[in-house]
Design a protein around this motif. Structure first.
Motif, PDB file in Angstrom:
ATOM      1  N   ALA A  51      39.599   8.828   7.654  1.00  0.00           N
ATOM      2  CA  ALA A  51      38.692   8.183   6.696  1.00  0.00           C
ATOM      3  C   ALA A  51      39.450   7.711   5.452  1.00  0.00           C
ATOM      4  O   ALA A  51      39.212   6.604   4.953  1.00  0.00           O
ATOM      5  N   LYS A  52      40.375   8.531   4.963  1.00  0.00           N
ATOM      6  CA  LYS A  52      41.161   8.131   3.787  1.00  0.00           C
ATOM      7  C   LYS A  52      42.015   6.909   4.089  1.00  0.00           C
ATOM      8  O   LYS A  52      42.136   6.006   3.258  1.00  0.00           O
ATOM      9  N   GLY A  53      42.597   6.878   5.278  1.00  0.00           N
ATOM     10  CA  GLY A  53      43.391   5.712   5.668  1.00  0.00           C
ATOM     11  C   GLY A  53      42.554   4.448   5.734  1.00  0.00           C
ATOM     12  O   GLY A  53      42.958   3.390   5.243  1.00  0.00           O
ATOM     13  N   GLU A  54      41.382   4.560   6.339  1.00  0.00           N
ATOM     14  CA  GLU A  54      40.476   3.410   6.433  1.00  0.00           C
ATOM     15  C   GLU A  54      40.019   2.968   5.041  1.00  0.00           C
ATOM     16  O   GLU A  54      39.935   1.780   4.759  1.00  0.00           O
ATOM     17  N   LYS A  55      39.730   3.935   4.200  1.00  0.00           N
ATOM     18  CA  LYS A  55      39.258   3.629   2.847  1.00  0.00           C
ATOM     19  C   LYS A  55      40.299   2.848   2.070  1.00  0.00           C
ATOM     20  O   LYS A  55      39.998   1.864   1.398  1.00  0.00           O
ATOM     21  N   ARG A  56      41.535   3.292   2.169  1.00  0.00           N
ATOM     22  CA  ARG A  56      42.616   2.590   1.462  1.00  0.00           C
ATOM     23  C   ARG A  56      42.851   1.200   2.049  1.00  0.00           C
ATOM     24  O   ARG A  56      43.039   0.232   1.322  1.00  0.00           O
ATOM     25  N   LYS A  57      42.838   1.124   3.360  1.00  0.00           N
ATOM     26  CA  LYS A  57      43.107  -0.144   4.048  1.00  0.00           C
ATOM     27  C   LYS A  57      42.056  -1.201   3.708  1.00  0.00           C
ATOM     28  O   LYS A  57      42.379  -2.349   3.437  1.00  0.00           O
ATOM     29  N   PHE A  58      40.791  -0.792   3.731  1.00  0.00           N
ATOM     30  CA  PHE A  58      39.703  -1.749   3.523  1.00  0.00           C
ATOM     31  C   PHE A  58      39.128  -1.717   2.115  1.00  0.00           C
ATOM     32  O   PHE A  58      38.179  -2.440   1.824  1.00  0.00           O
ATOM     33  N   GLU A  59      39.690  -0.865   1.248  1.00  0.00           N
ATOM     34  CA  GLU A  59      39.279  -0.780  -0.158  1.00  0.00           C
ATOM     35  C   GLU A  59      37.766  -0.610  -0.294  1.00  0.00           C
ATOM     36  O   GLU A  59      37.081  -1.407  -0.935  1.00  0.00           O
ATOM     37  N   TRP A  60      37.250   0.459   0.323  1.00  0.00           N
ATOM     38  CA  TRP A  60      35.816   0.722   0.257  1.00  0.00           C
ATOM     39  C   TRP A  60      35.382   1.001  -1.171  1.00  0.00           C
ATOM     40  O   TRP A  60      36.061   1.677  -1.929  1.00  0.00           O
ATOM     41  N   SER A  61      34.220   0.498  -1.510  1.00  0.00           N
ATOM     42  CA  SER A  61      33.619   0.815  -2.810  1.00  0.00           C
ATOM     43  C   SER A  61      33.004   2.208  -2.743  1.00  0.00           C
ATOM     44  O   SER A  61      32.898   2.814  -1.670  1.00  0.00           O
ATOM     45  N   ALA A  62      32.573   2.702  -3.885  1.00  0.00           N
ATOM     46  CA  ALA A  62      31.949   4.031  -3.934  1.00  0.00           C
ATOM     47  C   ALA A  62      30.673   4.068  -3.098  1.00  0.00           C
ATOM     48  O   ALA A  62      30.391   5.069  -2.427  1.00  0.00           O
ATOM     49  N   SER A  63      29.914   2.984  -3.109  1.00  0.00           N
ATOM     50  CA  SER A  63      28.661   2.981  -2.334  1.00  0.00           C
ATOM     51  C   SER A  63      28.940   2.979  -0.835  1.00  0.00           C
ATOM     52  O   SER A  63      28.229   3.643  -0.069  1.00  0.00           O
ATOM     53  N   VAL A  64      29.964   2.282  -0.408  1.00  0.00           N
ATOM     54  CA  VAL A  64      30.326   2.279   1.015  1.00  0.00           C
ATOM     55  C   VAL A  64      30.788   3.671   1.428  1.00  0.00           C
ATOM     56  O   VAL A  64      30.400   4.188   2.481  1.00  0.00           O
ATOM     57  N   THR A  65      31.601   4.291   0.591  1.00  0.00           N
ATOM     58  CA  THR A  65      32.076   5.645   0.862  1.00  0.00           C
ATOM     59  C   THR A  65      30.904   6.610   1.006  1.00  0.00           C
ATOM     60  O   THR A  65      30.854   7.415   1.941  1.00  0.00           O
ATOM     61  N   ALA A  66      29.954   6.513   0.103  1.00  0.00           N
ATOM     62  CA  ALA A  66      28.779   7.399   0.150  1.00  0.00           C
ATOM     63  C   ALA A  66      27.948   7.145   1.405  1.00  0.00           C
ATOM     64  O   ALA A  66      27.495   8.094   2.057  1.00  0.00           O
ATOM     65  N   ARG A  67      27.775   5.889   1.750  1.00  0.00           N
ATOM     66  CA  ARG A  67      26.968   5.559   2.931  1.00  0.00           C
ATOM     67  C   ARG A  67      27.634   6.032   4.218  1.00  0.00           C
ATOM     68  O   ARG A  67      26.969   6.541   5.123  1.00  0.00           O
ATOM     69  N   ILE A  68      28.949   5.884   4.312  1.00  0.00           N
ATOM     70  CA  ILE A  68      29.662   6.341   5.505  1.00  0.00           C
ATOM     71  C   ILE A  68      29.597   7.857   5.602  1.00  0.00           C
ATOM     72  O   ILE A  68      29.364   8.412   6.681  1.00  0.00           O
ATOM     73  N   SER A  69      29.787   8.538   4.490  1.00  0.00           N
ATOM     74  CA  SER A  69      29.723  10.007   4.489  1.00  0.00           C
ATOM     75  C   SER A  69      28.339  10.485   4.913  1.00  0.00           C
ATOM     76  O   SER A  69      28.213  11.416   5.721  1.00  0.00           O
ATOM     77  N   ASN A  70      27.314   9.868   4.387  1.00  0.00           N
ATOM     78  CA  ASN A  70      25.944  10.225   4.735  1.00  0.00           C
ATOM     79  C   ASN A  70      25.670   9.973   6.219  1.00  0.00           C
ATOM     80  O   ASN A  70      25.114  10.837   6.913  1.00  0.00           O
ATOM     81  N   ALA A  71      26.076   8.814   6.703  1.00  0.00           N
ATOM     82  CA  ALA A  71      25.867   8.488   8.113  1.00  0.00           C
ATOM     83  C   ALA A  71      26.629   9.461   9.011  1.00  0.00           C
ATOM     84  O   ALA A  71      26.128   9.869  10.065  1.00  0.00           O
ATOM     85  N   PHE A  72      27.829   9.854   8.596  1.00  0.00           N
ATOM     86  CA  PHE A  72      28.627  10.821   9.342  1.00  0.00           C
ATOM     87  C   PHE A  72      27.848  12.124   9.531  1.00  0.00           C
ATOM     88  O   PHE A  72      27.747  12.651  10.637  1.00  0.00           O
ATOM     89  N   GLY A  73      27.266  12.623   8.447  1.00  0.00           N
ATOM     90  CA  GLY A  73      26.511  13.870   8.528  1.00  0.00           C
ATOM     91  C   GLY A  73      25.313  13.765   9.454  1.00  0.00           C
ATOM     92  O   GLY A  73      25.091  14.637  10.304  1.00  0.00           O
ATOM     93  N   TRP A  74      24.546  12.701   9.322  1.00  0.00           N
ATOM     94  CA  TRP A  74      23.336  12.569  10.145  1.00  0.00           C
ATOM     95  C   TRP A  74      23.677  12.326  11.604  1.00  0.00           C
ATOM     96  O   TRP A  74      22.974  12.790  12.502  1.00  0.00           O
ATOM     97  N   LYS A  75      24.763  11.636  11.866  1.00  0.00           N
ATOM     98  CA  LYS A  75      25.169  11.413  13.254  1.00  0.00           C
ATOM     99  C   LYS A  75      25.643  12.710  13.903  1.00  0.00           C
ATOM    100  O   LYS A  75      25.441  12.917  15.099  1.00  0.00           O
ATOM    101  N   LEU A  76      26.267  13.589  13.122  1.00  0.00           N
ATOM    102  CA  LEU A  76      26.642  14.899  13.660  1.00  0.00           C
ATOM    103  C   LEU A  76      25.393  15.687  14.058  1.00  0.00           C
ATOM    104  O   LEU A  76      25.362  16.337  15.105  1.00  0.00           O
TER     105      LEU A  76
END
Length: 107
Positions: A51-76
């Motif tokens: 996730a850190k590698g992807e974040k750096r590569k694609f320069e995710w904003s804070a909202s994208v980071t939060a949305r991905i983290s949230n989706a990760f939890g619910w998908k688990l």
């Protein structure tokens, strides 16, 4: 109209990234070993590194980071992992990715 379409495609990309992270975690920590803390920590560390590698590569904003983290939890949770564990991992992912931004800016 175009803004709505852009948000839709961004949402599907975010869901796709979360799916990838969940697949990695499920391979590393199958439900049969979920009670082993060391397995969970190692599996989550691998997901977090990705996730850190992807974040750096694609320069995710804070909202994208939060949305991905949230989706990760619910998908688990959807995959059958305990809700309390999934939500803790999602929160930890959000915190770690946010701290990664701070580290990058201060370096």
């Amino acid at each position: 109209m175009i803004n709505w379409i852009q948000k839709f495609f961004n949402s599907s990309k975010i869901e796709g990234k979360a799916d990838i992270f969940v697949q990695i975690f499920c391979r590393q920590v199958p439900l049969s070993v979920i009670k082993k803390q060391t397995a969970v920590k190692k599996g989550f560390a691998i997901v977090l590194a990705q996730a850190k590698g992807e974040k750096r590569k694609f320069e995710w904003s804070a909202s994208v980071t939060a949305r991905i983290s949230n989706a990760f939890g619910w998908k688990l949770i959807e995959k059958g992992y305990p809700k309390d564990l999934a939500l803790v991992l999602a929160k930890d992912m959000a915190i770690e990715l946010a701290q990664d931004v701070v580290k990058q800016r201060t370096s």
